[in-house]
Design a protein around this motif. Structure first.
Motif, PDB file in Angstrom:
ATOM      1  N   LEU A  44      48.387 -10.264  56.570  1.00 15.87           N
ATOM      2  CA  LEU A  44      48.947 -10.931  57.746  1.00 15.87           C
ATOM      3  C   LEU A  44      50.178 -10.183  58.222  1.00 15.87           C
ATOM      4  CD1 LEU A  44      48.740 -14.689  56.677  1.00 15.87           C
ATOM      5  CD2 LEU A  44      47.206 -13.482  58.223  1.00 15.87           C
ATOM      6  N   PRO A  45      50.448 -10.184  59.520  1.00 11.69           N
ATOM      7  CA  PRO A  45      51.650  -9.532  60.042  1.00 11.69           C
ATOM      8  C   PRO A  45      52.906 -10.348  59.720  1.00 11.69           C
ATOM      9  CG  PRO A  45      50.488 -10.654  61.809  1.00 11.69           C
ATOM     10  CD  PRO A  45      49.608 -10.747  60.597  1.00 11.69           C
ATOM     11  N   PHE A  46      54.066  -9.715  59.901  1.00  6.97           N
ATOM     12  CA  PHE A  46      55.353 -10.370  59.650  1.00  6.97           C
ATOM     13  C   PHE A  46      55.494 -11.644  60.480  1.00  6.97           C
ATOM     14  CE2 PHE A  46      59.770 -10.980  61.027  1.00  6.97           C
ATOM     15  CZ  PHE A  46      60.387 -11.178  59.789  1.00  6.97           C
ATOM     16  N   LYS A  47      54.978 -11.647  61.698  1.00 11.34           N
ATOM     17  CA  LYS A  47      55.097 -12.800  62.579  1.00 11.34           C
ATOM     18  C   LYS A  47      54.483 -14.049  61.966  1.00 11.34           C
ATOM     19  CE  LYS A  47      53.790 -14.437  67.197  1.00 11.34           C
ATOM     20  NZ  LYS A  47      53.088 -14.088  68.468  1.00 11.34           N
ATOM     21  N   SER A  48      53.344 -13.920  61.300  1.00 14.63           N
ATOM     22  CA  SER A  48      52.691 -15.072  60.679  1.00 14.63           C
ATOM     23  C   SER A  48      53.539 -15.640  59.552  1.00 14.63           C
ATOM     24  CB  SER A  48      51.313 -14.675  60.143  1.00 14.63           C
ATOM     25  OG  SER A  48      50.454 -14.279  61.201  1.00 14.63           O
ATOM     26  N   TYR A  49      54.119 -14.740  58.750  1.00 16.40           N
ATOM     27  CA  TYR A  49      54.982 -15.208  57.666  1.00 16.40           C
ATOM     28  C   TYR A  49      56.226 -15.903  58.224  1.00 16.40           C
ATOM     29  CZ  TYR A  49      52.290 -12.831  54.061  1.00 16.40           C
ATOM     30  OH  TYR A  49      51.293 -12.453  53.202  1.00 16.40           O
ATOM     31  N   LEU A  50      56.770 -15.350  59.314  1.00 14.36           N
ATOM     32  CA  LEU A  50      57.962 -15.948  59.924  1.00 14.36           C
ATOM     33  C   LEU A  50      57.663 -17.350  60.453  1.00 14.36           C
ATOM     34  CD1 LEU A  50      60.887 -15.661  60.806  1.00 14.36           C
ATOM     35  CD2 LEU A  50      60.088 -14.614  62.937  1.00 14.36           C
ATOM     36  N   ILE A  51      56.480 -17.536  61.027  1.00 14.73           N
ATOM     37  CA  ILE A  51      56.104 -18.862  61.535  1.00 14.73           C
ATOM     38  C   ILE A  51      56.065 -19.886  60.396  1.00 14.73           C
ATOM     39  CG2 ILE A  51      54.215 -20.206  62.525  1.00 14.73           C
ATOM     40  CD1 ILE A  51      53.569 -17.773  64.277  1.00 14.73           C
ATOM     41  N   TRP A  52      55.397 -19.515  59.289  1.00 12.85           N
ATOM     42  CA  TRP A  52      55.294 -20.454  58.172  1.00 12.85           C
ATOM     43  C   TRP A  52      56.631 -20.660  57.482  1.00 12.85           C
ATOM     44  CZ3 TRP A  52      51.653 -23.719  58.099  1.00 12.85           C
ATOM     45  CH2 TRP A  52      50.389 -23.402  58.593  1.00 12.85           C
ATOM     46  N   GLY A  53      57.457 -19.624  57.431  1.00 12.05           N
ATOM     47  CA  GLY A  53      58.800 -19.797  56.873  1.00 12.05           C
ATOM     48  C   GLY A  53      59.638 -20.737  57.717  1.00 12.05           C
TER      49      GLY A  53
END
Length: 471
Positions: A44-53
């Motif tokens: 997954l891209p960084f953006k997906s991790y940022l959304i869940w964080g």
């Protein structure tokens, strides 16, 4: 005007929690995917991790508001903060995992989530502890003080003054007393350590007007002055000062009394018990059933060996059944492996077990010292008569005796009796003080948590199975 900055502090805490969550997220992401210490592959891209964080961070804040994590905490111990932080992060973590399952987001790194959740929890406790310590230091040096005025220089008012003076880290200082009858309050050695009486009760309005530094008024008057309470509260409200009342009967109340509401009328619940709540009762009962089933399965070979040991060493039944008083003062038959020679019910029901009791069998002495005679009580737990943890049940003969001699003895029957308890893990078994046992039992009743039960079970396993007082 009330010098109240709690709203500002709450906003600071919320902002700090969000910033802390962001920093922890970035740190966990770097550690997982860029440090080289762990596998750096990501589907997954960084953006997906940022959304869940971000979802996790805002969920923690919202849940924190819901469970009172951002409530005023000047009078709270740090253990209160730790409990709330545990609740916030457990619930938030479960929420995020549930959303991941619902949205079928299967490619997110579980290792990253573990790092993020754990680091968020640890960092949250760390910075809250640092803030707490900093506030303690500042308050001891005289900063961030809140001043209280005490109405009544009698014994209740003086005791409150002493408590405030001995806990300077809370940031409260007594400004003075108002009283109509007392002379200047003096401490026990006559040194005059108390704050002065600065006026009469009817000078409250003028005192508040002339001294805007006063934040709160503590009403510590006897019941005879009850008719004046409404006037005092009205004056304090007009001046924008908080009013707190110490009941003249506060010695009868628990350390943390609970205010209830019945038919629209406020009530002081003299004996608030956490297990009165349905959710807590269901949690405890579910745990009791599961724990008992596992314990019976694990100890079944031991119980079989004990069965054979009793049969081979003394005549009579293997199980000993005795009437005990349990939940809501109802009697039940408690099971034990027989450890004594068979005797009449009158003897066993009215005679206290003592050291070197001649009624014991040789094999029974071993069972009592190791508490193995208690194993059949897991079946009492399964039937709902007992719990794994709780006050130990007593025979009706002694209950009738103790309830007249020991204050608050019968309060222990507000919950199910237990196989083990807080008193027993503190060495109060056998021929020990009944008064001390009740003190521990009441502490357990009023401070029950699921983790407290786990702590008692662990203490029982570690050092409670073999006890010198178990006759």
């Amino acid at each position: 005007m009330i010098r109240q900055n709690q709203r500002f502090l709450t906003q600071v805490y919320v902002l700090t929690d969000l910033v802390c969550a962001l920093l922890v997220f970035l740190g966990a992401y770097w550690l997982k995917f860029h440090s080289g210490l762990l596998s750096h592959y990501s589907a997954l891209p960084f953006k997906s991790y940022l959304i869940w964080g971000t979802v996790y961070a805002f969920a923690a804040v919202i849940i924190g508001f819901y469970i009172g994590h951002y409530a005023p905490r000047r009078r709270k111990r740090f253990s209160f903060d730790v409990l709330k932080i545990v609740q916030v992060h457990c619930i938030s973590g479960l929420l995020v995992l549930s959303l991941l399952y619902i949205t079928r987001e299967t490619h997110i790194s579980r290792e990253f989530l573990g790092l993020y959740f754990a680091a968020s929890f640890v960092s949250n406790i760390g910075y809250r502890l640092a803030v707490k310590r900093l506030l303690f230091i500042l308050r001891r040096k005289g900063y961030n003080k809140r001043y209280v005025l005490i109405l009544g220089a009698g014994s209740v008012g003086r005791r409150f003054h002493n408590r405030v003076a001995s806990q300077s880290e809370l940031g409260y200082e007594v400004y003075g007393f108002l009283d109509d009858y007392q002379q200047e309050p003096m401490d026990a050695d006559g040194a005059g350590a108390y704050k002065p009486i600065i006026g009469r009760l009817d000078e409250l309005e003028k005192t508040l007007a002339d001294n805007p530094v006063i934040d709160e008024v503590i009403v510590a008057l006897p019941l005879e002055a009850h008719a004046k309470y409404a006037e005092f509260i009205q004056i304090c409200d007009k001046a924008g000062v908080k009013t707190l009342i110490i009941p003249d009967f506060f010695d009868l109340l628990p350390a943390r009394p609970f205010f209830d509401n019945f038919a629209g009328m406020p009530l002081i619940n003299v004996r608030d018990i956490p297990l009165d709540e349905l959710s807590n009762r269901l949690l405890k009962r579910t745990f009791d059933i599961l724990f008992s089933l596992v314990a019976i399965a694990i100890t079944s070979p031991v119980m079989l060996a004990i069965y054979l040991g009793i049969k081979l060493t003394s005549p009579g039944p293997v199980l000993f059944k005795q009437e005990r008083v349990g939940f809501n003062r109802r009697s039940f038959m408690m099971f034990k492996f027989r450890s004594m020679h068979v005797s009449t019910g009158a003897v066993s029901d009215t005679q206290w077990t003592v050291e070197n009791d001649p009624r014991r069998t040789a094999f029974g002495s071993f069972l009592r010292r190791t508490s193995l005679d208690e194993l059949p009580q897991f079946f009492n737990v399964l039937s709902g008569q007992m719990s794994i943890v709780g006050p130990r049940p007593e025979r009706p003969f002694f209950v009738e005796q103790f309830k007249e001699e020991v204050p608050r003895y019968m309060v222990k029957h507000h919950v199910r009796p237990g196989i083990t308890g807080w008193a027993q893990t503190n060495g109060l078994r056998g021929d020990t003080s009944i008064e001390d046992r009740i003190v521990h039992d009441l502490f357990y009743l009023e401070n029950w948590t699921f983790l407290f039960d786990i702590k008692i079970i662990m203490k029982t396993i570690v050092k409670g199975l073999v006890n010198k007082n178990a006759y």
